[in-house]
Design an enzyme around this catalytic site. Structure first.
Site, PDB file in Angstrom:
ATOM      1  N   ASP A 116       0.843  -1.188   0.000  1.00 28.41           N
ATOM      2  CA  ASP A 116       0.000   0.000   0.000  1.00 28.41           C
ATOM      3  C   ASP A 116       0.882   1.243   0.000  1.00 28.41           C
ATOM      4  O   ASP A 116       1.968   1.216  -0.582  1.00 28.41           O
ATOM      5  CB  ASP A 116      -0.920  -0.051   1.234  1.00 28.41           C
ATOM      6  N   SER A 145     -11.380  -1.343  -0.347  1.00 24.70           N
ATOM      7  CA  SER A 145     -10.025  -1.335   0.239  1.00 24.70           C
ATOM      8  C   SER A 145     -10.043  -1.806   1.678  1.00 24.70           C
ATOM      9  O   SER A 145      -9.048  -2.344   2.165  1.00 24.70           O
ATOM     10  CB  SER A 145      -9.436   0.079   0.203  1.00 24.70           C
ATOM     11  N   HIS A 178      -3.610   5.732   3.511  1.00 19.86           N
ATOM     12  CA  HIS A 178      -4.356   4.512   3.161  1.00 19.86           C
ATOM     13  C   HIS A 178      -3.693   3.258   3.727  1.00 19.86           C
ATOM     14  O   HIS A 178      -4.356   2.381   4.276  1.00 19.86           O
ATOM     15  CB  HIS A 178      -4.430   4.431   1.627  1.00 19.86           C
TER      16      HIS A 178
END
Lengths: 744, 60
Positions: free
Chosen positions: A202, A452, A266
């Protein structure tokens, strides 16, 4: 009601416009290429349990007294009679039982005289259960409260709850992690993902007090931007290195290929969903709070390149990547909360194939385009594609679905058919809008929605499964996840339409762990030859046959639990056959056959071997009389057809008297008080008890006192419990022949 | 240089992905569509497949 899904825009057109980086699969090595091609040109992309001793025994008969009331004394007698019926075999020593209390007229709680391991106590339970008077016996198990992390915001994590726990406020979309955490591995360790590494490919991670302890050293795979040699995508001023820290992925350039935005954090968010530290009184708990996250930075400003992601996948799985030190924290699970439209690139597929061959599970999100298609890498073969659903269990309005979707996990937001309240669930983040703020001051938690955040919950459950079965294969993980999934609730998008497009159903962590733990355990049979009673001195063969369940048998063998020491000689491996030479005397042996599969599930069987034997016979003992204050002595004797050594079991010995169980000598000096006493004596050769005899002893008052002391004081009579305890021995008729005791 | 002469585009080697897969940058000459460059690459002997190194994005 049809859900309107946007069809994904094919990305090739926009990607081709700038004619950037290509990957080329060659059939020849690059050494054939001219060195000039190495010049950087512009425009490139990128578990020991405490001993226990409590049993529950249910008898077929009620423990009632004459009035019909539950009698503790009768119940106690029932319990004691089990041990008196013969030694409860265990590792060569007898086990005695003590009555504790009754649950019902038939069910009683009993204690072994010493605490035992689970396996030993189970052996005792099995032996008790074989008694014809017993309906069943079981360990009085200790129950524990459901594990609830003490993290202050745990109550907001609806996604981790038991969907049916709160009947007044059920959460159909919850993934049932709390129940899974209450389970134990075969090593008796709570299921939490402990010992398992989950790679999060990520944006990297930021320091966070609720995450740091579970973060391993990762790697940054983002290099320079080939078009200008700068590190615009990487945004950390350098290329590949061993720091997976997230410098921020904010974008201030509207022409950079993605919207102007603040940093997403994220990777930190995804990592927290997997393994935020649990029960640390801080923030939240990860779904696999015992697992470790391996941060692999592959996404920067406006995303990251397939080639870097493929390298990151290989590195996470412990495979070699040119120019990078091989990772030793090998990830069993690889989470990809990223993607793009289009069919699976060869580069992705080859990486997936390689890491799967290495044993790693690849999990990817299907995307948030509200499309009836899923992009890459979720659409690559061998990848577990995860779509998202809401708190009510409806497919989320944004979540991509199509045939090939494996499963759905909580992603939050509004539903496609049943909007709901749009609930989100929080995870770790940072207050920095561009660069990260310093931890812990900048630590924060935010709620997000998206596939996600569904994928890492599946990754977390895969970690739980990997903890339960360390060698589990990627295909087994997929099979367990999909076969344990709950159906989407009626009236939601998936059952209303083409439910197969949504995968197997809703993620259920507890059902998944339970399915893996209970999957077809091995079974076995065990036997001895010749059959009982075996001739004394003969060779006895013990044969155990193990049948594999879901997993192959890994070990099997015989152990002796009780009886004279037997030397077990291996005869054959499969079936497991051993032999021993039986004793030349009376003997009872108990042997255990144990087989274990690759998941450490055991199957056990017991075999009892008895040598041929005739029980001893007690020579009749007359009733005894002694005057108060005088001495009494007599000797029990027995005959044995096998010429075995005989000893004696006795009950009801008056206070002050002694009985030698080896010699059979009863001795009572200064017998008193006056009254009638009853002894129960049974001979034994160590393997069998002969018929018992009840002997009456009268302690009479001196003749000068007028004769005839109390006919029965009751003080010396065996109580009801004692009689029951010996009741298991066959009672003989009472010989009433008196013998005059002589004073000293 | 070999690729440049055969495909008529400017190439730059970036690095390997696995033993037989490599990343290059490509700059088409003039305004030629990349698809045409890729087509010429695919026709070369010794090249098994060619694909764009697409950019993946977070899915939130």
């Amino acid at each position: 009601m049809l859900k309107i899904k946007r069809w994904a825009v094919v990305a090739m057109a926009s990607a081709a416009a700038m004619a950037s980086v290509i990957t080329v699969a060659q059939s020849t090595a690059p050494s054939d290429r001219k060195p000039t091609l190495r010049a950087v040109l512009p425009n490139a992309h990128q578990a020991g349990e405490a001993p226990m001793n409590r049993l529950i025994i249910k008898f077929k008969d009620q423990a009632m007294d004459k009035s019909g009331a539950l009698s503790a004394a009768v119940a106690e007698g029932q319990v004691k009679s089990l041990a008196a019926a013969g030694p409860l075999a265990l590792a060569g020593k007898g086990v005695n039982l003590t009555y504790l209390r009754s649950i019902t007229p038939e069910s009683h709680v009993a204690l072994t005289d010493e605490k035992l391991s689970r396996s030993d106590l189970s052996a005792v339970v099995r032996q008790i259960a074989r008694d014809p008077r017993v309906e069943y016996a079981e360990i009085d198990e200790i129950m524990y409260p459901h594990f609830v992390p003490n993290d202050v915001f745990f109550y907001t994590q609806w996604n981790l709850q038991d969907p049916a726990l709160a009947s007044s406020d059920p959460i159909p979309g919850a993934a049932n992690l709390t129940s899974a955490w209450d389970r134990l591995t075969t090593g008796l360790v709570p299921v939490s993902g402990a010992g398992v590494v989950v790679a999060v490919l990520d944006t990297g991670y930021v320091q966070h007090a609720d995450l740091n302890a579970n973060i391993l050293g990762g790697y940054d795979f983002i290099g320079s931007d080939p078009n200008n040699g700068l590190f615009t995508t990487a945004n950390d001023g350098n290329g590949r290195d061993a720091s997976a820290l997230d410098p921020g992925d904010w974008n201030a350039n509207a022409a950079a290929g993605c919207p102007v935005s603040n940093s997403s954090w994220h990777g930190t968010h995804v990592a927290g969903i997997v393994a935020a530290v649990g029960s640390n009184v801080v923030g939240l708990s990860g779904a696999a709070y015992g697992a470790r996250v391996l941060p692999v930075r592959v996404l920067g400003v406006c995303g990251g390149y397939t080639s870097d992601i493929a390298d990151g996948m290989r590195w996470a799985a412990g495979l070699a990547v040119t120019g990078v030190t091989t990772n030793t924290n090998i990830a069993k699970v690889i989470n990809l909360s990223l993607g793009s439209s289009g069919t699976c690139l060869n580069t992705f597929q080859q990486a997936v194939n390689a890491v799967r061959a290495a044993g790693s599970v690849v999990i990817a999100s299907t995307g948030n385009d509200a499309a009836l298609s899923i992009g890459q890498p979720a659409n690559c073969n061998g990848v577990i594609a995860v779509t998202a659903h809401t708190k009510l269990g409806d497919n989320a309005e944004y979540a991509n679905v199509v045939a090939g979707t494996a499963i759905s996990a909580p992603g939050g937001g509004y539903g496609s058919a049943i909007p709901g309240d749009g609930s989100r669930f929080a995870s770790t983040s940072n207050t920095g809008l561009t660069s990260p703020g310093a931890s812990p001051g900048a630590d924060t938690y935010i709620g997000e929605v998206g596939t996600s955040f569904a994928a890492p919950q599946v990754a977390a459950v895969a970690a739980l499964l990997s903890q339960v079965k360390p060698g589990i294969t990627p295909d087994e993980v997929l099979s367990v996840l999909t076969n344990s999934a709950r159906a989407h609730p009626a009236g939601t998008y998936c059952p209303n339409n083409n439910s197969s497009a949504c995968g197997a159903g809703l993620l259920d962590a507890d059902a998944a762990v339970a399915l893996l733990q209970n999957a077809s355990a091995p079974t076995s049979t065990a036997s001895a030859s010749p059959a009982n009673p075996v001739p004394r001195g003969s060779t006895v063969n013990l044969t155990g046959v193990a049948t594999a369940g879901a997993n192959a048998i890994s070990t099997s063998g015989w152990t002796q639990l009780s009886g004279p020491v037997a030397v077990l000689t291996p005869i054959n491996a499969n079936p497991a056959t051993v032999s021993f030479v039986a004793a030349n005397g009376a003997a009872t042996y108990v042997f255990k056959f144990t087989a274990t599969d690759t998941l450490s599930r055991k199957t056990e069987n017991w075999v009892t071997v008895r040598t041929s034997n005739t029980a001893p016979v007690l020579v009749s003992i007359p009733a005894q009389t002694v005057e108060v204050g005088h001495n009494l002595s007599f000797t029990a004797a027995a005959t044995d057809a096998d010429f075995d050594t005989v000893s004696y079991a006795v009950n009801g010995v008056p206070s002050g008297a002694t009985f030698n169980t080896t010699t059979g000598v009863f001795s009572w000096s200064n017998a008193q008080p006056a009254g009638n006493y009853t002894l129960l004596i049974a001979p034994t050769d160590g393997a069998a008890y002969g018929q018992a005899q009840e002997i009456t002893i009268s302690v009479a008052a001196p003749a000068s006192s007028g004769g005839g002391g109390p006919a029965s004081s009751g003080g010396g009579a065996p109580d009801w419990t004692d009689l029951l305890a010996l009741g298991a021995l066959a009672l003989a008729g009472i010989a009433l022949r008196r013998r005059q005791a002589t004073p000293d | 240089m070999e690729l440049q002469s055969q495909v008529h585009a400017r190439f730059g080697y970036i690095g390997p992905v696995s033993g037989l897969t490599y990343v290059y940058s490509v700059q088409p000459v003039r305004d030629e569509p990349v698809a045409q460059v890729l087509a010429r690459l695919r026709s070369l002997p010794g090249i098994r497949s060619v694909e764009l190194d697409q950019k993946m994005k977070i899915q939130q």
